[in-house]
Scaffold this motif. Structure first.
Motif, mmCIF file in Angstrom:
data_model
loop_
_atom_site.group_PDB
_atom_site.id
_atom_site.type_symbol
_atom_site.label_atom_id
_atom_site.label_comp_id
_atom_site.label_asym_id
_atom_site.label_seq_id
_atom_site.Cartn_x
_atom_site.Cartn_y
_atom_site.Cartn_z
ATOM 1 N N MET A 164 -63.220 3.762 -33.343
ATOM 2 C CA MET A 164 -64.013 5.270 -32.787
ATOM 3 C C MET A 164 -64.112 4.491 -31.445
ATOM 4 O O MET A 164 -64.356 5.738 -30.525
ATOM 5 C CB MET A 164 -64.869 5.541 -34.017
ATOM 6 C CG MET A 164 -64.816 7.393 -33.337
ATOM 7 S SD MET A 164 -65.615 7.690 -34.525
ATOM 8 C CE MET A 164 -64.429 8.719 -36.265
ATOM 9 N N HIS B 118 -72.188 6.557 -45.418
ATOM 10 C CA HIS B 118 -72.274 7.370 -43.256
ATOM 11 C C HIS B 118 -73.441 8.894 -43.612
ATOM 12 O O HIS B 118 -74.403 8.614 -43.168
ATOM 13 C CB HIS B 118 -71.082 7.832 -42.734
ATOM 14 C CG HIS B 118 -70.211 6.271 -42.896
ATOM 15 N ND1 HIS B 118 -70.356 5.611 -41.539
ATOM 16 C CD2 HIS B 118 -68.901 5.862 -42.877
ATOM 17 C CE1 HIS B 118 -69.625 5.052 -41.272
ATOM 18 N NE2 HIS B 118 -68.711 4.905 -42.462
ATOM 19 N N HIS C 161 -63.780 18.920 -33.818
ATOM 20 C CA HIS C 161 -64.093 17.431 -34.422
ATOM 21 C C HIS C 161 -64.704 17.260 -32.719
ATOM 22 O O HIS C 161 -64.017 17.641 -31.816
ATOM 23 C CB HIS C 161 -62.394 16.744 -34.234
ATOM 24 C CG HIS C 161 -63.034 15.305 -35.196
ATOM 25 N ND1 HIS C 161 -62.975 14.233 -34.041
ATOM 26 C CD2 HIS C 161 -63.411 14.846 -36.307
ATOM 27 C CE1 HIS C 161 -63.025 12.734 -34.482
ATOM 28 N NE2 HIS C 161 -62.887 13.145 -36.100
ATOM 29 N N LYS D 11 -76.573 8.608 -42.942
ATOM 30 C CA LYS D 11 -76.881 8.315 -41.936
ATOM 31 C C LYS D 11 -77.618 8.947 -40.690
ATOM 32 O O LYS D 11 -79.231 8.915 -40.588
ATOM 33 C CB LYS D 11 -76.284 7.419 -41.018
ATOM 34 C CG LYS D 11 -75.577 6.008 -41.327
ATOM 35 C CD LYS D 11 -74.975 5.183 -40.851
ATOM 36 C CE LYS D 11 -74.821 3.919 -40.868
ATOM 37 N NZ LYS D 11 -73.487 3.370 -40.782
ATOM 38 N N ASN D 12 -77.260 10.849 -41.243
ATOM 39 C CA ASN D 12 -78.268 12.067 -40.647
ATOM 40 C C ASN D 12 -79.450 11.699 -40.951
ATOM 41 O O ASN D 12 -80.418 11.354 -40.096
ATOM 42 C CB ASN D 12 -77.393 12.881 -40.785
ATOM 43 C CG ASN D 12 -75.992 13.035 -39.397
ATOM 44 O OD1 ASN D 12 -76.216 12.733 -38.396
ATOM 45 N ND2 ASN D 12 -75.024 13.723 -39.631
ATOM 46 N N SER E 254 -65.936 14.111 -46.660
ATOM 47 C CA SER E 254 -65.947 14.536 -45.220
ATOM 48 C C SER E 254 -65.349 13.332 -44.037
ATOM 49 O O SER E 254 -64.894 13.244 -42.813
ATOM 50 C CB SER E 254 -66.944 15.617 -44.424
ATOM 51 O OG SER E 254 -68.114 14.807 -45.085
ATOM 52 N N GLY E 255 -66.619 12.717 -44.765
ATOM 53 C CA GLY E 255 -66.743 11.129 -43.474
ATOM 54 C C GLY E 255 -65.583 10.135 -43.278
ATOM 55 O O GLY E 255 -64.630 10.306 -42.878
ATOM 56 N N ASP F 115 -72.384 14.375 -31.382
ATOM 57 C CA ASP F 115 -72.152 13.874 -32.582
ATOM 58 C C ASP F 115 -70.552 14.465 -32.718
ATOM 59 O O ASP F 115 -70.123 15.161 -32.145
ATOM 60 C CB ASP F 115 -73.046 15.006 -33.445
ATOM 61 C CG ASP F 115 -72.394 14.395 -34.931
ATOM 62 O OD1 ASP F 115 -72.086 12.993 -34.980
ATOM 63 O OD2 ASP F 115 -73.026 15.028 -35.904
ATOM 64 N N ILE F 116 -69.821 13.201 -33.595
ATOM 65 C CA ILE F 116 -68.739 13.243 -34.094
ATOM 66 C C ILE F 116 -68.401 13.906 -35.123
ATOM 67 O O ILE F 116 -67.411 14.935 -34.503
ATOM 68 C CB ILE F 116 -68.050 11.724 -33.973
ATOM 69 C CG1 ILE F 116 -68.242 11.197 -33.327
ATOM 70 C CG2 ILE F 116 -66.620 11.897 -34.870
ATOM 71 C CD1 ILE F 116 -66.925 10.829 -32.061
ATOM 72 N N LYS F 117 -68.664 13.955 -36.226
ATOM 73 C CA LYS F 117 -68.592 14.463 -37.475
ATOM 74 C C LYS F 117 -69.320 16.000 -37.806
ATOM 75 O O LYS F 117 -70.411 16.169 -37.427
ATOM 76 C CB LYS F 117 -69.440 13.621 -38.860
ATOM 77 C CG LYS F 117 -68.902 14.002 -40.278
ATOM 78 C CD LYS F 117 -69.709 14.043 -40.950
ATOM 79 C CE LYS F 117 -69.620 15.964 -41.341
ATOM 80 N NZ LYS F 117 -70.365 15.465 -42.622
ATOM 81 N N MET F 118 -68.524 17.499 -37.333
ATOM 82 C CA MET F 118 -69.376 18.302 -36.765
ATOM 83 C C MET F 118 -68.020 19.254 -37.494
ATOM 84 O O MET F 118 -66.867 18.758 -37.353
ATOM 85 C CB MET F 118 -69.766 18.487 -35.851
ATOM 86 C CG MET F 118 -71.162 17.838 -35.356
ATOM 87 S SD MET F 118 -71.496 18.893 -33.778
ATOM 88 C CE MET F 118 -70.187 17.914 -32.308
ATOM 89 N N TYR G 45 -70.378 8.019 -37.650
ATOM 90 C CA TYR G 45 -69.908 7.108 -38.169
ATOM 91 C C TYR G 45 -68.309 6.021 -37.243
ATOM 92 O O TYR G 45 -67.793 6.230 -36.895
ATOM 93 C CB TYR G 45 -68.619 8.823 -38.592
ATOM 94 C CG TYR G 45 -68.976 8.905 -39.481
ATOM 95 C CD1 TYR G 45 -68.629 8.986 -40.736
ATOM 96 C CD2 TYR G 45 -69.911 10.255 -39.312
ATOM 97 C CE1 TYR G 45 -68.478 9.743 -42.100
ATOM 98 C CE2 TYR G 45 -70.047 10.927 -40.185
ATOM 99 C CZ TYR G 45 -69.470 10.707 -42.205
ATOM 100 O OH TYR G 45 -69.700 11.569 -43.025
ATOM 101 N N ILE H 175 -63.084 12.572 -41.248
ATOM 102 C CA ILE H 175 -62.494 12.080 -39.938
ATOM 103 C C ILE H 175 -62.474 10.498 -39.769
ATOM 104 O O ILE H 175 -61.361 10.255 -38.665
ATOM 105 C CB ILE H 175 -64.379 12.082 -39.754
ATOM 106 C CG1 ILE H 175 -65.200 14.137 -39.609
ATOM 107 C CG2 ILE H 175 -64.617 11.573 -38.341
ATOM 108 C CD1 ILE H 175 -66.376 13.318 -39.585
#
Lengths: 123, 535
Positions: free
Chosen positions: A92, B332, A64, B335-336, B407-408, A57-60, A87, B411
């Motif tokens: 990206m 976003h 990062h 989406k999870n 947070s999105g 995953d990217i957003k963690m 994202y 990133i």
């Protein structure tokens, strides 16, 4: 989780419980899965263990995803890594591929998409 | 008393009123202060003019005449300074400004030597008894004034171009009355030349101009001066009427009844005082009525509510912009949970007999649906403005929740987040409004770091037992000249900004009894410090 030596092993790194459960559901029958919640755990594990492929995953929190990818590629340049993220953007995706990712899958994904991507990188 | 002196008397009261209103107001913005200075110089000019018009003896007349030229030496420069401050151009035209002030000083020195007028050639020009003729040097004076005023108009007109509606319209009104006022004032110069025998007819235009400024300040709050104006205006008018009554009594008594009562000033004063006492309240009501019905066309209350309504509309616009950014981030976020729900429902038809799957299904899908629900609720929370509702809260929760929403965005823009949240006491605050404050500040930081950077959010407890929230970025920074305007409503440097984000932030912090300060250096970043009272 017991490891079946006949099946390839996948390392899955995602902070979301729901996503990890989804991966279990989609991939659990065909592969051995090692699940971690963040980059620190993933990098720790990779010091002593080499999976056949990795889903990242990217957003963690903590590190990062893109940074984890770079470090993994230093540690295990040949390990195929598939980025699975909500994202998505062209930039990206390009950056991920530039940093050595094998594939890039946007969330929400289709089960078939994941299965195909994993079997492709394992060929 | 000649009519022209009276007009100048009225002008001096009006301009004094404007100057007082501006200086009594706490606003210390350069544009407001310079306009206050300008109004004060207009007051001096018109007041000396008034006194000059009253004189019947030559020497006294010349003293007031010379006095009145001193403020004139500086009026156009104060106006130029205002135009620069108003359009944020002070640093750009610093040299022209200094040169202009220097010229003004020279003009004042020449004036002290009576260099501008030929005092040997003084004529009776109706309605003035003693009107001097220009000396050759006067053309320098007029020249510098005309150049600087034209320059000011040019700068103000330029700034209109970059202003958005509805402020564009107000600025146009403002510039129009400015031009009328100055054109009127300039007619004073012609009478000093025999070749152009145009009498000074322009000062009523100055009255019109000053009334217009009052109107714009009141109706459109152009200097952020709210409702002080109403009272000042009413009292200025009252003073004018009282002075008139008083003067009339004295003059009438001295002319008519001196022969009966001998020296009767005391009786005149007492009678004038009595009349004023009797007339004061009806007069006041009359003026309030006159102002409301004739001058403003509407009740003052209606006007100010119109103003407030418009501000609310613009605040909403700004809020919706922030909501739009949030919404794209949240798309976003959704989406999870959506992925989990989708995967589990995909497998449902094959596995609905598998009890292990069904138990996982309820364990996973339920909370994921709730996550989406809570995201949507949070988004809605931002789109609805509401009155201040104070509660005890831990500022860390508010900060963390707002950061989580973004947070999105962090990133996406490659922004590193550093948090330092030590143990701190609670504060009384409105969670929703404070979230908006932090949201606006974080969004600004994100925009200031288009190529990524670090956002540092820290809290601490100061020696004065206040809670300090510090939000700093490593972005492009804010130019020094923009810092004083940062919290002004409608001040914006962004293409599509409403200029309300930070004004709203400022307003909310003020309502919480807090303070907000900003430090910034170009290309190094910006730091907002917010102080709250603790419980």
């Amino acid at each position: 989780m017991s490891l079946d030596s006949n099946k390839p092993t996948l390392l899955i790194c995602d902070d979301e419980e729901g996503i990890r459960e989804s991966f279990k559901l989609v991939l659990g029958d065909l592969y051995n899965l090692r699940l971690v919640r963040n980059g620190v755990e993933a990098l720790d594990l990779l010091k002593t263990f080499t999976p056949d492929a990795m889903l990242l995953d990217i957003k963690m929190p903590k590190i990062h995803g893109m940074e984890i990818l770079k470090q993994i590629k230093k540690l295990k340049p040949r390990l195929p890594v598939i980025i699975v993220t909500g994202y998505q953007s062209v930039e990206m995706a390009q950056e991920a591929l530039k940093n050595g990712a094998s594939d890039y899958i946007p969330k929400p994904f289709e089960s078939q998409q994941i299965l195909k991507a994993v079997s492709d990188v394992l060929k | 008393m000649n009519y022209y002196a009276i007009i100048n008397g009225i002008n001096s009261l009006l301009s004094f009123g404007i100057a007082v209103v501006i200086f009594l107001n706490k606003s210390r913005k350069p544009a407001t202060v310079t306009f206050g200075l300008f109004a004060f110089l207009v007051f001096l000019w018109t007041f000396f003019y008034f006194m000059w018009g009253l004189q019947t003896e030559l020497p006294k007349s010349l003293v007031w005449f010379q006095l009145l030229e001193y403020p004139v030496c500086f009026i156009h420069m104060a106006y130029f300074h205002f135009a620069l401050a108003f359009s944020n151009n002070v640093s750009k035209y610093k040299k022209s400004l200094l040169l202009g002030y220097l010229i003004s000083v020279v003009l004042a020195v020449i004036n002290s030597q009576n260099g501008f007028f030929d005092l040997t050639y003084i004529r009776n020009r109706t309605p003035f008894l003693y009107w001097p003729h220009a000396s050759p040097l006067l053309s320098l004076f007029i020249g510098s004034e005309v150049i600087y005023v034209a320059f000011s108009f040019f700068i103000l007109a330029q700034s209109i171009k970059t202003t958005k509606e509805p402020f564009k319209h107000r600025l146009k009104q403002f510039l129009t009355i400015n031009i009328i006022g100055w054109t009127g004032g300039v007619t004073n110069w012609f009478y000093f030349y025999d070749s152009t025998p145009i009498p000074p007819i322009g000062n009523p235009a100055v009255t019109f101009y000053l009334l217009g400024v009052f109107y714009l300040i009141y109706k459109h709050d152009i200097f952020d001066i709210k409702f002080v104006i109403q009272k000042t205006f009413i009292y200025a008018m009252l003073t004018l009427f009282i002075t008139l009554i008083y003067t009339t009594f004295i003059v009438v008594f001295e002319r008519l009844f001196q022969s009966f009562f001998g020296y009767s000033s005391i009786i005149a004063v007492i009678l004038a005082a009595l009349t004023i006492a009797i007339l004061f309240n009806p007069l006041k009501e009359f003026i309030v009525n006159l102002l409301e019905r004739r001058f403003f066309g509407k009740k003052l209350i209606e006007l100010s509510s119109e103003n407030i309504q418009m501000k609310i509309e613009l605040q909403k616009q700004d809020q919706m912009k922030a909501v739009a950014t949030l919404a794209s981030g949240m798309a976003h976020e959704v989406k999870n949970p959506l992925t989990a729900i989708k995967t589990f429902t995909e497998h449902l038809p094959q596995k609905f007999n598998d009890p292990e799957f069904i138990s996982k299904f309820t364990q996973v899908v339920g909370p994921e649906v709730e996550k989406i629900d809570s995201l949507v609720k949070q988004l809605l929370e931002f789109s609805k403005p509401s009155p201040l509702q104070l509660e005890k809260l831990n500022i860390h929760h508010v900060l963390s929740e707002t950061l989580e929403l973004l947070s999105g965005e962090f990133i996406k823009h490659n922004i590193k987040l550093q948090k330092s949240f030590p143990d701190i006491p609670e504060i009384n605050g409105d969670k929703k409004q404070l979230k908006q404050v932090f949201l606006n500040l974080f969004l600004n930081s994100i925009q200031a770091m288009p190529n990524g950077g670090t956002l540092t959010v820290s809290t601490s407890f100061t020696r004065k037992r206040e809670l300090l929230v510090s939000i700093s970025d490593t972005g492009i920074g804010i130019p020094k000249e923009n810092l004083p305007h940062l919290f002004d409503p409608f001040f914006t440097t962004k293409q599509d900004g409403t200029g309300l984000g930070l004004a709203i932030v400022h307003g909310i912090i003020k309502e919480h009894g807090g303070k907000i300060e900003v430090q910034s250096a170009a290309n190094q970043g910006t730091c907002f410090n917010i102080l709250f009272k603790t419980i």
